[in-house]
Design a protein around this motif. Structure first.
Motif, PDB file in Angstrom:
ATOM      1  N   VAL A  88     -22.632   6.247  58.973  1.00  0.00           N
ATOM      2  CA  VAL A  88     -21.357   5.865  59.584  1.00  0.00           C
ATOM      3  C   VAL A  88     -20.321   6.887  59.179  1.00  0.00           C
ATOM      4  N   PRO A  89     -19.373   7.229  60.054  1.00  0.00           N
ATOM      5  CA  PRO A  89     -18.337   8.178  59.666  1.00  0.00           C
ATOM      6  C   PRO A  89     -17.465   7.580  58.595  1.00  0.00           C
ATOM      7  N   SER A  90     -16.954   8.418  57.711  1.00  0.00           N
ATOM      8  CA  SER A  90     -16.063   7.951  56.657  1.00  0.00           C
ATOM      9  C   SER A  90     -15.035   9.016  56.379  1.00  0.00           C
ATOM     10  N   ALA A  91     -14.050   8.671  55.533  1.00  0.00           N
ATOM     11  CA  ALA A  91     -13.019   9.636  55.165  1.00  0.00           C
ATOM     12  C   ALA A  91     -13.645  10.796  54.424  1.00  0.00           C
ATOM     13  N   SER A  92     -13.054  11.968  54.567  1.00  0.00           N
ATOM     14  CA  SER A  92     -13.491  13.122  53.797  1.00  0.00           C
ATOM     15  C   SER A  92     -13.124  12.910  52.339  1.00  0.00           C
ATOM     16  N   ALA A  93     -13.650  13.753  51.495  1.00  0.00           N
ATOM     17  CA  ALA A  93     -13.307  13.651  50.080  1.00  0.00           C
ATOM     18  C   ALA A  93     -11.820  13.882  49.898  1.00  0.00           C
ATOM     19  N   PRO A  94     -11.214  13.255  48.877  1.00  0.00           N
ATOM     20  CA  PRO A  94      -9.797  13.434  48.634  1.00  0.00           C
ATOM     21  C   PRO A  94      -9.434  14.907  48.542  1.00  0.00           C
ATOM     22  N   GLY A  95      -8.291  15.256  49.141  1.00  0.00           N
ATOM     23  CA  GLY A  95      -7.829  16.630  49.097  1.00  0.00           C
ATOM     24  C   GLY A  95      -8.331  17.474  50.249  1.00  0.00           C
ATOM     25  N   THR A  96      -9.237  16.942  51.090  1.00  0.00           N
ATOM     26  CA  THR A  96      -9.733  17.671  52.239  1.00  0.00           C
ATOM     27  C   THR A  96      -8.861  17.367  53.438  1.00  0.00           C
ATOM     28  N   PRO A  97      -8.263  18.390  54.096  1.00  0.00           N
ATOM     29  CA  PRO A  97      -7.401  18.128  55.233  1.00  0.00           C
ATOM     30  C   PRO A  97      -8.167  17.414  56.349  1.00  0.00           C
ATOM     31  N   ARG A  98      -7.556  16.437  56.970  1.00  0.00           N
ATOM     32  CA  ARG A  98      -8.139  15.698  58.074  1.00  0.00           C
ATOM     33  C   ARG A  98      -7.204  15.750  59.260  1.00  0.00           C
ATOM     34  N   SER A  99      -7.741  15.599  60.434  1.00  0.00           N
ATOM     35  CA  SER A  99      -6.932  15.656  61.637  1.00  0.00           C
ATOM     36  C   SER A  99      -5.806  14.639  61.564  1.00  0.00           C
ATOM     37  N   GLY A 100      -4.569  15.122  61.671  1.00  0.00           N
ATOM     38  CA  GLY A 100      -3.425  14.221  61.642  1.00  0.00           C
ATOM     39  C   GLY A 100      -3.057  13.760  60.255  1.00  0.00           C
ATOM     40  N   GLN A 101      -3.767  14.252  59.222  1.00  0.00           N
ATOM     41  CA  GLN A 101      -3.513  13.825  57.860  1.00  0.00           C
ATOM     42  C   GLN A 101      -2.883  14.957  57.058  1.00  0.00           C
ATOM     43  N   PRO A 102      -2.246  14.675  55.943  1.00  0.00           N
ATOM     44  CA  PRO A 102      -1.605  15.712  55.143  1.00  0.00           C
ATOM     45  C   PRO A 102      -2.598  16.719  54.605  1.00  0.00           C
ATOM     46  N   ALA A 103      -2.153  17.949  54.402  1.00  0.00           N
ATOM     47  CA  ALA A 103      -2.973  18.951  53.737  1.00  0.00           C
ATOM     48  C   ALA A 103      -3.101  18.575  52.276  1.00  0.00           C
ATOM     49  N   ALA A 104      -3.990  19.268  51.567  1.00  0.00           N
ATOM     50  CA  ALA A 104      -4.267  18.913  50.178  1.00  0.00           C
ATOM     51  C   ALA A 104      -3.005  18.916  49.324  1.00  0.00           C
ATOM     52  N   SER A 105      -2.107  19.854  49.581  1.00  0.00           N
ATOM     53  CA  SER A 105      -0.901  19.946  48.765  1.00  0.00           C
ATOM     54  C   SER A 105       0.009  18.743  48.928  1.00  0.00           C
ATOM     55  N   ASP A 106      -0.159  18.008  50.049  1.00  0.00           N
ATOM     56  CA  ASP A 106       0.665  16.836  50.311  1.00  0.00           C
ATOM     57  C   ASP A 106      -0.072  15.530  50.014  1.00  0.00           C
ATOM     58  N   ALA A 107      -1.324  15.639  49.575  1.00  0.00           N
ATOM     59  CA  ALA A 107      -2.137  14.447  49.349  1.00  0.00           C
ATOM     60  C   ALA A 107      -1.598  13.658  48.157  1.00  0.00           C
ATOM     61  N   PRO A 108      -1.809  12.330  48.155  1.00  0.00           N
ATOM     62  CA  PRO A 108      -1.367  11.515  47.017  1.00  0.00           C
ATOM     63  C   PRO A 108      -2.024  11.970  45.717  1.00  0.00           C
ATOM     64  N   ALA A 109      -1.338  11.761  44.615  1.00  0.00           N
ATOM     65  CA  ALA A 109      -1.898  12.096  43.306  1.00  0.00           C
ATOM     66  C   ALA A 109      -3.023  11.125  42.954  1.00  0.00           C
ATOM     67  N   ALA A 110      -3.948  11.580  42.150  1.00  0.00           N
ATOM     68  CA  ALA A 110      -5.059  10.734  41.729  1.00  0.00           C
ATOM     69  C   ALA A 110      -4.551   9.546  40.917  1.00  0.00           C
ATOM     70  N   PRO A 111      -5.234   8.408  40.998  1.00  0.00           N
ATOM     71  CA  PRO A 111      -4.800   7.217  40.259  1.00  0.00           C
ATOM     72  C   PRO A 111      -5.097   7.328  38.770  1.00  0.00           C
ATOM     73  N   ALA A 112      -4.217   6.742  37.975  1.00  0.00           N
ATOM     74  CA  ALA A 112      -4.389   6.782  36.519  1.00  0.00           C
ATOM     75  C   ALA A 112      -4.582   5.399  35.913  1.00  0.00           C
ATOM     76  N   GLU A 113      -4.068   4.351  36.571  1.00  0.00           N
ATOM     77  CA  GLU A 113      -4.120   3.005  35.995  1.00  0.00           C
ATOM     78  C   GLU A 113      -4.141   1.963  37.097  1.00  0.00           C
ATOM     79  N   VAL A 114      -4.839   0.864  36.841  1.00  0.00           N
ATOM     80  CA  VAL A 114      -4.835  -0.284  37.738  1.00  0.00           C
ATOM     81  C   VAL A 114      -4.418  -1.515  36.950  1.00  0.00           C
ATOM     82  N   ALA A 115      -3.634  -2.385  37.592  1.00  0.00           N
ATOM     83  CA  ALA A 115      -3.186  -3.612  36.928  1.00  0.00           C
ATOM     84  C   ALA A 115      -3.223  -4.769  37.918  1.00  0.00           C
ATOM     85  N   VAL A 116      -3.701  -5.920  37.442  1.00  0.00           N
ATOM     86  CA  VAL A 116      -3.674  -7.166  38.227  1.00  0.00           C
ATOM     87  C   VAL A 116      -2.949  -8.186  37.364  1.00  0.00           C
ATOM     88  N   PRO A 117      -1.622  -8.227  37.441  1.00  0.00           N
ATOM     89  CA  PRO A 117      -0.835  -9.063  36.520  1.00  0.00           C
ATOM     90  C   PRO A 117      -1.217 -10.535  36.543  1.00  0.00           C
TER      91      PRO A 117
END
Length: 206
Positions: free
Chosen positions: A40-69
């Motif tokens: 099945v098609p899926s998203a490219s790896a993080p940082g890989t430019p996709r059609s209509g999506q931001p280039a790597a330099s504009d991609a969100p930063a990697a996650p550092a923490e998760v919380a479920v209060p």
């Protein structure tokens, strides 16, 4: 511990494995691939430019923490990739109180499915997602990225599924939502003392 399941294949792996998978499906033989996995098609790896999506330099930063209060969960996030057999890595047992982000999916906050995996318990005792089963629809999940930016997700559903019927495409497959999935173990134990089910929490960006 979470099951060793395979994610939806990335476009890079899709090209090389399409023929093998088609043979597997047509013959009914898994040919070394999990029989529940389909191409099945899926998203490219993080940082890989996709059609209509931001280039790597504009991609969100990697996650550092998760919380479920609402259930008292807070954890830093390690990065998880794939094992040599194509299954998703899980955090090592000795780091049971630390959850992990699967780097082959979306970065939390971008379009696509971001996946976070954590143990329910390990041989060392209760682990980071031990109380995840208490989460309710509408609960907030906060993911903080490496720049300190907090991203909020709202739980839309939970489901407990047999590990041998893991909904790979539903969890890892393409979506136009900014989605987050949390995965841990659930259910009764088999003869070897391993939980037979997975708990999956589905959430979307608030």
């Amino acid at each position: 511990m979470p099951s060793a399941h395979r994610p939806a294949l990335s476009r890079a792996r899709l090209a090389t494995l399409t023929l093998l998978t088609l043979v597997s499906v047509l013959t009914g033989c898994s040919a070394g691939l999990d029989p529940t996995v389909r191409v099945v098609p899926s998203a490219s790896a993080p940082g890989t430019p996709r059609s209509g999506q931001p280039a790597a330099s504009d991609a969100p930063a990697a996650p550092a923490e998760v919380a479920v209060p609402s259930v008292g969960i807070t954890s830093s996030l390690m990065e998880l990739g794939l094992n040599t057999d194509g299954t998703v890595e899980v955090p090592p047992a000795e780091k049971g109180m630390t959850a992990g982000w699967y780097t082959g999916g979306a970065v939390p906050g971008e379009i696509g499915a971001a996946v976070v995996i954590g143990h329910n318990d390990t041989r060392f005792g209760e682990a980071v997602f031990h109380d995840l089963k208490k989460i309710k629809e509408g609960a907030d999940i906060t993911v903080t990225d490496k720049t300190g930016k907090a991203l909020h997700f709202t739980v839309t559903a939970t489901e407990s599924v047999a590990k041998n019927a893991f909904p790979t495409e539903k969890v890892y497959g393409p979506t136009q939502e900014r989605a987050l999935r949390l995965i841990t173990c659930d259910g009764d134990f088999d003869a070897q003392g391993h939980p037979v089910d997975n708990l999956i929490v589905y959430a979307t960006a608030s």
